[in-house]
Design a protein around this motif. Structure first.
Motif, PDB file in Angstrom:
ATOM      1  N   VAL A   1       1.554  17.257  15.003  1.00  0.00           N
ATOM      2  CA  VAL A   1       0.292  16.767  15.550  1.00  0.00           C
ATOM      3  C   VAL A   1      -0.156  15.542  14.754  1.00  0.00           C
ATOM      4  O   VAL A   1      -0.027  15.495  13.540  1.00  0.00           O
ATOM      5  N   GLY A   2      -0.679  14.563  15.434  1.00  0.00           N
ATOM      6  CA  GLY A   2      -1.218  13.387  14.756  1.00  0.00           C
ATOM      7  C   GLY A   2      -0.238  12.233  14.722  1.00  0.00           C
ATOM      8  O   GLY A   2       0.820  12.251  15.363  1.00  0.00           O
ATOM      9  N   THR A   3      -0.616  11.199  13.972  1.00  0.00           N
ATOM     10  CA  THR A   3       0.187   9.990  13.863  1.00  0.00           C
ATOM     11  C   THR A   3       0.525   9.720  12.402  1.00  0.00           C
ATOM     12  O   THR A   3      -0.081  10.293  11.493  1.00  0.00           O
ATOM     13  N   ALA A   4       1.491   8.836  12.205  1.00  0.00           N
ATOM     14  CA  ALA A   4       1.881   8.438  10.855  1.00  0.00           C
ATOM     15  C   ALA A   4       2.051   6.930  10.813  1.00  0.00           C
ATOM     16  O   ALA A   4       2.589   6.332  11.747  1.00  0.00           O
ATOM     17  N   GLY A   5       1.587   6.319   9.746  1.00  0.00           N
ATOM     18  CA  GLY A   5       1.761   4.889   9.536  1.00  0.00           C
ATOM     19  C   GLY A   5       2.692   4.648   8.357  1.00  0.00           C
ATOM     20  O   GLY A   5       2.946   5.545   7.552  1.00  0.00           O
ATOM     21  N   PRO A   6       3.181   3.415   8.231  1.00  0.00           N
ATOM     22  CA  PRO A   6       4.190   3.126   7.202  1.00  0.00           C
ATOM     23  C   PRO A   6       3.633   2.667   5.865  1.00  0.00           C
ATOM     24  O   PRO A   6       4.336   2.035   5.084  1.00  0.00           O
ATOM     25  N   ALA A   7       2.368   2.963   5.555  1.00  0.00           N
ATOM     26  CA  ALA A   7       1.749   2.439   4.331  1.00  0.00           C
ATOM     27  C   ALA A   7       2.535   2.801   3.079  1.00  0.00           C
ATOM     28  O   ALA A   7       2.798   1.947   2.229  1.00  0.00           O
ATOM     29  N   THR A   8       2.915   4.071   2.946  1.00  0.00           N
ATOM     30  CA  THR A   8       3.636   4.507   1.745  1.00  0.00           C
ATOM     31  C   THR A   8       4.971   3.795   1.636  1.00  0.00           C
ATOM     32  O   THR A   8       5.358   3.319   0.564  1.00  0.00           O
ATOM     33  N   PHE A   9       5.690   3.701   2.743  1.00  0.00           N
ATOM     34  CA  PHE A   9       6.992   3.038   2.753  1.00  0.00           C
ATOM     35  C   PHE A   9       6.853   1.575   2.348  1.00  0.00           C
ATOM     36  O   PHE A   9       7.578   1.079   1.477  1.00  0.00           O
ATOM     37  N   VAL A  10       5.924   0.854   2.982  1.00  0.00           N
ATOM     38  CA  VAL A  10       5.752  -0.569   2.715  1.00  0.00           C
ATOM     39  C   VAL A  10       5.312  -0.805   1.278  1.00  0.00           C
ATOM     40  O   VAL A  10       5.825  -1.689   0.583  1.00  0.00           O
ATOM     41  N   ARG A  11       4.374  -0.020   0.804  1.00  0.00           N
ATOM     42  CA  ARG A  11       3.877  -0.185  -0.563  1.00  0.00           C
ATOM     43  C   ARG A  11       5.013   0.048  -1.570  1.00  0.00           C
ATOM     44  O   ARG A  11       5.201  -0.749  -2.506  1.00  0.00           O
ATOM     45  N   THR A  12       5.765   1.120  -1.390  1.00  0.00           N
ATOM     46  CA  THR A  12       6.847   1.426  -2.318  1.00  0.00           C
ATOM     47  C   THR A  12       7.943   0.365  -2.262  1.00  0.00           C
ATOM     48  O   THR A  12       8.499  -0.038  -3.291  1.00  0.00           O
ATOM     49  N   LEU A  13       8.242  -0.107  -1.062  1.00  0.00           N
ATOM     50  CA  LEU A  13       9.262  -1.136  -0.903  1.00  0.00           C
ATOM     51  C   LEU A  13       8.893  -2.396  -1.680  1.00  0.00           C
ATOM     52  O   LEU A  13       9.717  -2.957  -2.419  1.00  0.00           O
ATOM     53  N   THR A  14       7.658  -2.843  -1.537  1.00  0.00           N
ATOM     54  CA  THR A  14       7.254  -4.086  -2.195  1.00  0.00           C
ATOM     55  C   THR A  14       7.114  -3.920  -3.704  1.00  0.00           C
ATOM     56  O   THR A  14       7.355  -4.865  -4.459  1.00  0.00           O
ATOM     57  N   GLU A  15       6.743  -2.725  -4.148  1.00  0.00           N
ATOM     58  CA  GLU A  15       6.638  -2.485  -5.582  1.00  0.00           C
ATOM     59  C   GLU A  15       8.001  -2.551  -6.265  1.00  0.00           C
ATOM     60  O   GLU A  15       8.113  -2.994  -7.409  1.00  0.00           O
ATOM     61  N   ARG A  16       9.037  -2.142  -5.550  1.00  0.00           N
ATOM     62  CA  ARG A  16      10.376  -2.094  -6.149  1.00  0.00           C
ATOM     63  C   ARG A  16      11.208  -3.336  -5.858  1.00  0.00           C
ATOM     64  O   ARG A  16      12.283  -3.514  -6.434  1.00  0.00           O
ATOM     65  N   TYR A  17      10.724  -4.192  -5.000  1.00  0.00           N
ATOM     66  CA  TYR A  17      11.474  -5.385  -4.618  1.00  0.00           C
ATOM     67  C   TYR A  17      11.582  -6.381  -5.773  1.00  0.00           C
ATOM     68  O   TYR A  17      10.579  -6.805  -6.336  1.00  0.00           O
ATOM     69  N   ASP A  18      12.818  -6.744  -6.097  1.00  0.00           N
ATOM     70  CA  ASP A  18      13.099  -7.754  -7.117  1.00  0.00           C
ATOM     71  C   ASP A  18      13.913  -8.855  -6.448  1.00  0.00           C
ATOM     72  O   ASP A  18      15.085  -8.654  -6.113  1.00  0.00           O
ATOM     73  N   PRO A  19      13.341 -10.037  -6.237  1.00  0.00           N
ATOM     74  CA  PRO A  19      14.051 -11.092  -5.518  1.00  0.00           C
ATOM     75  C   PRO A  19      15.332 -11.534  -6.193  1.00  0.00           C
ATOM     76  O   PRO A  19      16.259 -12.002  -5.516  1.00  0.00           O
ATOM     77  N   GLN A  20      15.406 -11.388  -7.512  1.00  0.00           N
ATOM     78  CA  GLN A  20      16.627 -11.782  -8.207  1.00  0.00           C
ATOM     79  C   GLN A  20      17.792 -10.860  -7.859  1.00  0.00           C
ATOM     80  O   GLN A  20      18.946 -11.288  -7.847  1.00  0.00           O
ATOM     81  N   ARG A  21      17.491  -9.607  -7.569  1.00  0.00           N
ATOM     82  CA  ARG A  21      18.537  -8.633  -7.222  1.00  0.00           C
ATOM     83  C   ARG A  21      18.723  -8.488  -5.721  1.00  0.00           C
ATOM     84  O   ARG A  21      19.823  -8.250  -5.236  1.00  0.00           O
ATOM     85  N   HIS A  22      17.626  -8.637  -4.971  1.00  0.00           N
ATOM     86  CA  HIS A  22      17.646  -8.273  -3.555  1.00  0.00           C
ATOM     87  C   HIS A  22      17.612  -9.452  -2.601  1.00  0.00           C
ATOM     88  O   HIS A  22      17.801  -9.277  -1.402  1.00  0.00           O
ATOM     89  N   GLY A  23      17.363 -10.662  -3.109  1.00  0.00           N
ATOM     90  CA  GLY A  23      17.373 -11.849  -2.259  1.00  0.00           C
ATOM     91  C   GLY A  23      16.178 -11.927  -1.326  1.00  0.00           C
ATOM     92  O   GLY A  23      15.182 -11.225  -1.501  1.00  0.00           O
ATOM     93  N   GLY A  24      16.258 -12.827  -0.325  1.00  0.00           N
ATOM     94  CA  GLY A  24      15.161 -13.023   0.614  1.00  0.00           C
ATOM     95  C   GLY A  24      14.877 -11.765   1.410  1.00  0.00           C
ATOM     96  O   GLY A  24      15.779 -11.157   1.977  1.00  0.00           O
ATOM     97  N   LEU A  25      13.617 -11.362   1.452  1.00  0.00           N
ATOM     98  CA  LEU A  25      13.241 -10.100   2.092  1.00  0.00           C
ATOM     99  C   LEU A  25      11.942 -10.253   2.872  1.00  0.00           C
ATOM    100  O   LEU A  25      10.967 -10.809   2.380  1.00  0.00           O
ATOM    101  N   ARG A  26      11.956  -9.770   4.106  1.00  0.00           N
ATOM    102  CA  ARG A  26      10.772  -9.701   4.941  1.00  0.00           C
ATOM    103  C   ARG A  26      10.791  -8.355   5.680  1.00  0.00           C
ATOM    104  O   ARG A  26      11.737  -7.577   5.528  1.00  0.00           O
ATOM    105  N   LEU A  27       9.772  -8.099   6.498  1.00  0.00           N
ATOM    106  CA  LEU A  27       9.675  -6.827   7.216  1.00  0.00           C
ATOM    107  C   LEU A  27       9.748  -7.057   8.720  1.00  0.00           C
ATOM    108  O   LEU A  27       9.209  -8.027   9.246  1.00  0.00           O
ATOM    109  N   HIS A  28      10.426  -6.130   9.404  1.00  0.00           N
ATOM    110  CA  HIS A  28      10.504  -6.145  10.863  1.00  0.00           C
ATOM    111  C   HIS A  28       9.968  -4.811  11.368  1.00  0.00           C
ATOM    112  O   HIS A  28      10.469  -3.743  10.998  1.00  0.00           O
ATOM    113  N   PHE A  29       8.930  -4.863  12.214  1.00  0.00           N
ATOM    114  CA  PHE A  29       8.277  -3.644  12.683  1.00  0.00           C
ATOM    115  C   PHE A  29       8.761  -3.248  14.071  1.00  0.00           C
ATOM    116  O   PHE A  29       8.673  -4.033  15.020  1.00  0.00           O
ATOM    117  N   TYR A  30       9.269  -2.020  14.171  1.00  0.00           N
ATOM    118  CA  TYR A  30       9.612  -1.431  15.463  1.00  0.00           C
ATOM    119  C   TYR A  30       8.330  -0.821  16.027  1.00  0.00           C
ATOM    120  O   TYR A  30       7.758   0.105  15.437  1.00  0.00           O
TER     121      TYR A  30
END
Length: 289
Positions: free
Chosen positions: A240-269
């Protein structure tokens, strides 16, 4: 290449600055409804579904352009019955001013309907750049593919990156959506270790009903164990109810290191919820500024 951030722990605002969205040919009314909530110049992918025809796909891409966004029509290789069908589609997109950016995918049918067994064959055909295509996005699968082995997936993405260079086409990778950042970063590090420097757009499921999210996840082979669901912020035992991607997006950006992971953006389905997804992004960005 899309700009990368100079320091690890990239700001959430920066990663969301150039997000992209997804719609189907039937979603033009929803696009009009969501228009005011979408930043001008946003890339919007237009899917290539079996129950939609050329006219519907082209009309949707044209509507995206007319709204001030960048259309990214999908081309489903195994659904194409002939080279002529591909050429006709590309010609129609070019006439509509919507052929500069495309997303080329193998597609669902296990057996090709025509001469293109996969997206690589479409890229190598030479027809894309003949019809104004300048940028090609290809698929990435951080959690693997239910019908394709990992060695084959890695061979394919390496071959597509090489083919794009050979064809003189700019490229990027758009991944399948998921609920867990761990496989995303494992996959990203492997991508860079293999020398693939294409910018990557990480697939994120927009806010939607939990039952619907799980249905799409099952369809595309995305992991949804109880532990992953809990980290994402919903329970697979309570639909029941809905879910949003806040936790996923927040965690992704906190761990993102451009030196290791390169150019990064988000694509929303968006799963048909263009307005809900666009408004959620706007509100989420506002909360973090």
């Amino acid at each position: 290449m899309e700009a990368v951030h100079p320091e690890p722990g990239a700001a959430l605002h920066d990663v969301l600055q150039d997000f992209s969205l997804e719609m189907t040919g039937k979603d033009v009314p929803r696009l009009q409804e969501a228009r005011a909530a979408i930043p001008p110049g946003t890339r919007i992918n237009v899917t290539y579904l079996a129950n939609e025809d050329l006219q519907m796909r082209v009309a949707a891409a044209e509507a995206v352009r007319d709204c001030g966004f960048v259309p990214v029509p999908h081309i489903s290789a195994r659904r194409l019955e002939s080279a002529q069908e591909l050429q006709t589609f590309l010609e129609a997109l070019q006439r509509a001013g919507a052929s500069s950016d495309v997303f080329v995918v193998g597609g669902d049918p296990p057996t090709p309907a025509g001469p293109y067994e996969d997206s690589l064959a479409v890229i190598r055909s030479g027809l894309l750049q003949q019809h104004g295509v300048r940028h090609v996005s290809v698929s990435g699968y951080p959690e693997g593919h239910p019908d394709i082995t990992d060695p084959v997936l890695w061979q394919a993405i390496e071959a597509k990156a090489a083919a794009l260079r050979e064809q003189g086409l700019r490229g990027s990778v758009t991944t399948q959506f998921g609920f867990d950042v761990d496989p995303v970063f494992t996959w990203l590090e492997e991508v860079r270790a293999r020398g693939i420097d294409l910018p990557v757009r990480i697939g994120v499921p927009g806010p939607a009903g939990i039952r619907r999210l799980l249905g799409y996840a099952q369809r595309f082979g995305v992991g949804t164990s109880a532990g992953i669901a809990k980290k994402y912020g919903f329970s697979i035992t309570n639909l029941v109810g809905t879910a949003g991607p806040a936790t996923f997006v927040r965690t992704l950006t906190e761990r993102y290191d451009p030196q290791r992971h390169g150019g990064l953006r988000l694509h929303f389905y968006t799963f048909g919820g263009l307005k809900a997804t666009s408004e959620w992004i706007g509100e989420f960005r506002g909360e973090r500024q």
